[in-house]
Motif scaffolding. Structure first.
Motif, PDB file in Angstrom:
ATOM      1  N   PRO A 118     -64.182 -78.292  37.828  1.00  0.00           N
ATOM      2  CA  PRO A 118     -63.087 -77.698  36.924  1.00  0.00           C
ATOM      3  C   PRO A 118     -62.799 -76.411  37.982  1.00  0.00           C
ATOM      4  CG  PRO A 118     -64.951 -78.062  35.706  1.00  0.00           C
ATOM      5  CD  PRO A 118     -65.515 -78.285  36.961  1.00  0.00           C
ATOM      6  N   TYR A 119     -61.618 -75.970  37.996  1.00  0.00           N
ATOM      7  CA  TYR A 119     -60.803 -74.903  38.541  1.00  0.00           C
ATOM      8  C   TYR A 119     -61.581 -73.717  38.557  1.00  0.00           C
ATOM      9  CZ  TYR A 119     -57.926 -71.130  40.366  1.00  0.00           C
ATOM     10  OH  TYR A 119     -57.501 -70.194  40.768  1.00  0.00           O
ATOM     11  N   ALA A 120     -62.155 -73.493  37.231  1.00  0.00           N
ATOM     12  CA  ALA A 120     -62.771 -72.199  37.024  1.00  0.00           C
ATOM     13  C   ALA A 120     -64.287 -72.021  37.926  1.00  0.00           C
ATOM     14  CB  ALA A 120     -63.453 -72.158  35.559  1.00  0.00           C
ATOM     15  N   ASN A 168     -60.224 -61.303  39.912  1.00  0.00           N
ATOM     16  CA  ASN A 168     -59.093 -61.497  38.605  1.00  0.00           C
ATOM     17  C   ASN A 168     -58.993 -62.900  38.246  1.00  0.00           C
ATOM     18  OD1 ASN A 168     -59.243 -58.796  38.617  1.00  0.00           O
ATOM     19  ND2 ASN A 168     -57.082 -58.556  39.645  1.00  0.00           N
ATOM     20  N   GLN A 169     -58.588 -63.685  39.468  1.00  0.00           N
ATOM     21  CA  GLN A 169     -58.031 -64.975  39.130  1.00  0.00           C
ATOM     22  C   GLN A 169     -59.520 -66.033  38.639  1.00  0.00           C
ATOM     23  OE1 GLN A 169     -54.283 -65.331  41.960  1.00  0.00           O
ATOM     24  NE2 GLN A 169     -55.969 -66.790  42.660  1.00  0.00           N
ATOM     25  N   ALA A 170     -60.721 -65.662  39.077  1.00  0.00           N
ATOM     26  CA  ALA A 170     -61.648 -66.486  38.606  1.00  0.00           C
ATOM     27  C   ALA A 170     -61.924 -65.982  37.215  1.00  0.00           C
ATOM     28  CB  ALA A 170     -63.199 -65.922  39.503  1.00  0.00           C
ATOM     29  N   ASP A 171     -61.930 -64.730  36.772  1.00  0.00           N
ATOM     30  CA  ASP A 171     -62.037 -64.331  35.538  1.00  0.00           C
ATOM     31  C   ASP A 171     -61.146 -64.732  34.643  1.00  0.00           C
ATOM     32  OD1 ASP A 171     -64.108 -62.675  36.244  1.00  0.00           O
ATOM     33  OD2 ASP A 171     -63.007 -60.604  36.146  1.00  0.00           O
ATOM     34  N   GLU A 172     -59.860 -65.080  34.970  1.00  0.00           N
ATOM     35  CA  GLU A 172     -58.552 -65.735  34.192  1.00  0.00           C
ATOM     36  C   GLU A 172     -59.221 -67.114  33.718  1.00  0.00           C
ATOM     37  OE1 GLU A 172     -54.915 -64.061  35.549  1.00  0.00           O
ATOM     38  OE2 GLU A 172     -54.333 -66.361  34.932  1.00  0.00           O
ATOM     39  N   ALA A 173     -59.562 -67.836  34.936  1.00  0.00           N
ATOM     40  CA  ALA A 173     -59.958 -69.149  34.583  1.00  0.00           C
ATOM     41  C   ALA A 173     -61.170 -69.377  33.813  1.00  0.00           C
ATOM     42  CB  ALA A 173     -60.078 -69.773  36.115  1.00  0.00           C
ATOM     43  N   LEU A 174     -62.054 -68.417  34.061  1.00  0.00           N
ATOM     44  CA  LEU A 174     -63.440 -68.597  33.177  1.00  0.00           C
ATOM     45  C   LEU A 174     -63.008 -68.072  31.625  1.00  0.00           C
ATOM     46  CD1 LEU A 174     -65.942 -66.750  35.618  1.00  0.00           C
ATOM     47  CD2 LEU A 174     -66.069 -68.936  34.880  1.00  0.00           C
ATOM     48  N   ASN A 175     -62.051 -67.279  31.462  1.00  0.00           N
ATOM     49  CA  ASN A 175     -61.904 -66.830  30.258  1.00  0.00           C
ATOM     50  C   ASN A 175     -61.085 -68.029  29.143  1.00  0.00           C
ATOM     51  OD1 ASN A 175     -59.342 -65.119  28.479  1.00  0.00           O
ATOM     52  ND2 ASN A 175     -61.537 -64.286  28.400  1.00  0.00           N
ATOM     53  N   ILE A 176     -60.783 -68.745  29.773  1.00  0.00           N
ATOM     54  CA  ILE A 176     -60.180 -70.176  28.874  1.00  0.00           C
ATOM     55  C   ILE A 176     -61.109 -71.378  29.448  1.00  0.00           C
ATOM     56  CG2 ILE A 176     -57.593 -69.404  28.723  1.00  0.00           C
ATOM     57  CD1 ILE A 176     -57.219 -71.144  31.477  1.00  0.00           C
ATOM     58  N   ALA A 177     -62.180 -71.196  30.062  1.00  0.00           N
ATOM     59  CA  ALA A 177     -63.155 -72.482  30.167  1.00  0.00           C
ATOM     60  C   ALA A 177     -64.126 -72.527  28.978  1.00  0.00           C
ATOM     61  CB  ALA A 177     -63.822 -72.259  31.375  1.00  0.00           C
ATOM     62  N   SER A 178     -64.849 -73.959  28.777  1.00  0.00           N
ATOM     63  CA  SER A 178     -65.635 -73.862  27.798  1.00  0.00           C
ATOM     64  C   SER A 178     -66.881 -73.527  28.214  1.00  0.00           C
ATOM     65  CB  SER A 178     -65.534 -75.824  27.771  1.00  0.00           C
ATOM     66  OG  SER A 178     -66.246 -76.116  28.954  1.00  0.00           O
ATOM     67  N   THR A 179     -67.821 -73.468  27.296  1.00  0.00           N
ATOM     68  CA  THR A 179     -69.245 -73.101  27.486  1.00  0.00           C
ATOM     69  C   THR A 179     -69.768 -73.793  28.838  1.00  0.00           C
ATOM     70  OG1 THR A 179     -69.375 -72.237  25.367  1.00  0.00           O
ATOM     71  CG2 THR A 179     -71.402 -72.258  26.537  1.00  0.00           C
ATOM     72  N   ASP A 180     -69.668 -75.093  28.529  1.00  0.00           N
ATOM     73  CA  ASP A 180     -70.203 -76.132  29.735  1.00  0.00           C
ATOM     74  C   ASP A 180     -69.741 -75.544  31.040  1.00  0.00           C
ATOM     75  OD1 ASP A 180     -71.774 -77.353  27.929  1.00  0.00           O
ATOM     76  OD2 ASP A 180     -70.652 -79.302  28.086  1.00  0.00           O
ATOM     77  N   ILE A 181     -68.232 -75.223  30.931  1.00  0.00           N
ATOM     78  CA  ILE A 181     -67.733 -75.116  32.311  1.00  0.00           C
ATOM     79  C   ILE A 181     -68.215 -73.528  32.974  1.00  0.00           C
ATOM     80  CG2 ILE A 181     -65.601 -74.615  33.463  1.00  0.00           C
ATOM     81  CD1 ILE A 181     -64.335 -76.712  31.909  1.00  0.00           C
ATOM     82  N   GLN A 182     -68.284 -72.617  31.929  1.00  0.00           N
ATOM     83  CA  GLN A 182     -69.089 -71.445  32.412  1.00  0.00           C
ATOM     84  C   GLN A 182     -70.317 -71.523  32.726  1.00  0.00           C
ATOM     85  OE1 GLN A 182     -68.094 -68.327  29.709  1.00  0.00           O
ATOM     86  NE2 GLN A 182     -66.263 -69.224  28.741  1.00  0.00           N
ATOM     87  N   THR A 183     -71.199 -72.282  32.045  1.00  0.00           N
ATOM     88  CA  THR A 183     -72.567 -72.630  32.959  1.00  0.00           C
ATOM     89  C   THR A 183     -72.696 -73.129  34.037  1.00  0.00           C
ATOM     90  OG1 THR A 183     -73.242 -72.848  30.494  1.00  0.00           O
ATOM     91  CG2 THR A 183     -74.714 -73.759  32.296  1.00  0.00           C
ATOM     92  N   ALA A 184     -71.558 -74.149  34.569  1.00  0.00           N
ATOM     93  CA  ALA A 184     -71.546 -74.653  35.916  1.00  0.00           C
ATOM     94  C   ALA A 184     -70.993 -73.647  36.566  1.00  0.00           C
ATOM     95  CB  ALA A 184     -70.660 -75.844  35.685  1.00  0.00           C
ATOM     96  N   ALA A 185     -70.068 -72.529  36.338  1.00  0.00           N
ATOM     97  CA  ALA A 185     -69.813 -71.490  37.113  1.00  0.00           C
ATOM     98  C   ALA A 185     -70.857 -70.567  37.570  1.00  0.00           C
ATOM     99  CB  ALA A 185     -68.578 -70.745  36.602  1.00  0.00           C
ATOM    100  N   ALA A 186     -71.664 -70.408  36.577  1.00  0.00           N
ATOM    101  CA  ALA A 186     -72.817 -69.414  36.947  1.00  0.00           C
ATOM    102  C   ALA A 186     -73.672 -70.093  37.876  1.00  0.00           C
ATOM    103  CB  ALA A 186     -73.750 -69.117  35.546  1.00  0.00           C
ATOM    104  N   ALA A 187     -73.909 -71.409  37.628  1.00  0.00           N
ATOM    105  CA  ALA A 187     -74.912 -72.398  38.701  1.00  0.00           C
ATOM    106  C   ALA A 187     -74.424 -72.305  40.077  1.00  0.00           C
ATOM    107  CB  ALA A 187     -74.990 -73.799  38.193  1.00  0.00           C
ATOM    108  N   ALA A 188     -72.978 -72.326  40.087  1.00  0.00           N
ATOM    109  CA  ALA A 188     -72.309 -72.286  41.588  1.00  0.00           C
ATOM    110  C   ALA A 188     -72.564 -70.807  42.034  1.00  0.00           C
ATOM    111  CB  ALA A 188     -71.071 -72.765  41.346  1.00  0.00           C
TER     112      ALA A 188
END
Ligand code: HMH
Length: 210
Positions: A118-120, A168-188
């Motif tokens: 996902p983009y986030a 800022n752009q990453a924060d914006e994308a994370l703000n509308i992302a699901s919990t699963d996507i946020q977890t994947a972003a933290a792993a990345a």
């Protein structure tokens, strides 16, 4: 609670320190880095940046239109950076037609595999990759020639601003992302931190030609 770039840094200070503080960088600052180490970094980082450029290009394909300007400016800067790398390599008579070392290859594969993320997740990784160099090259303090030019490339005020826009752009994308996507972003983010540490170590371990 929404994940942010700032919260990633405060939750994982050790991983981030290991990504951005390394004897390679402190020895550039001390002027004691050996040519084989620095030249290995230079060649492998050029090869890395060619793949990183493709990663940013693919990120554009996943980004909202409102994020195009920052990403397109980033791509323009990468074109200039690739030319600059070729100049620096030529000054040192380094051959850029060199195979990627395994560590470099692993980092490039990681970026390649994010194409379907996902983009986030992509935006978080992009910010982390740029911020790692923005911090890493500045933390040791002012560097002597010829390393000052390298430190300035990723430490200058314009680049620092660019990295803030990426956050800022990453924060914006994370703000509308699901919990699963946020977890994947933290792993990345943690994956980037590890790959950065490995990349410094790869260059630091380079042996002079016999
Ligand atoms: C390994 N990480 C590595 N190389 C780079 N040029 C960057 C990040 C750019 O920020």
């Amino acid at each position: 609670m929404t994940l942010t770039c700032e919260s990633l840094l405060s939750t994982h200070p050790d991983s981030w320190r290991d990504a951005t503080v390394h004897p390679f960088l402190t020895q550039c600052q001390a002027g004691t880095i050996q040519p084989a180490q620095f030249n290995t970094w230079l060649v492998q980082d050029y090869l890395f940046v060619t793949h990183f450029t493709r990663f940013v290009g693919r990120g554009l394909a996943a980004a909202p239109v409102s994020h195009f300007e920052v990403l397109l400016n980033g791509l323009m800067a990468l074109q200039a950076e690739l030319s600059w790398f070729r100049e620096k390599a030529a000054e040192r008579s380094l051959n850029l037609q060199t195979p990627r070392q395994l560590t470099c290859q692993r980092y490039c594969d990681f970026m390649g595999n994010l194409v379907n993320a996902p983009y986030a997740v992509q935006a978080t990784a992009l910010w982390a990759i740029e911020y790692a160099y923005n911090q890493g090259w500045q933390l040791p303090g002012p560097m002597p020639a010829p390393y000052d030019e390298f430190a300035d490339r990723w430490g200058n005020a314009g680049f620092t601003d660019y990295v803030k826009l990426l956050a800022n752009q990453a924060d914006e994308a994370l703000n509308i992302a699901s919990t699963d996507i946020q977890t994947a972003a933290a792993a990345a983010f943690l994956h980037v931190a590890r790959l950065e540490q490995d990349f410094w170590q790869m260059a630091y371990s380079a042996e002079p030609p016999t």
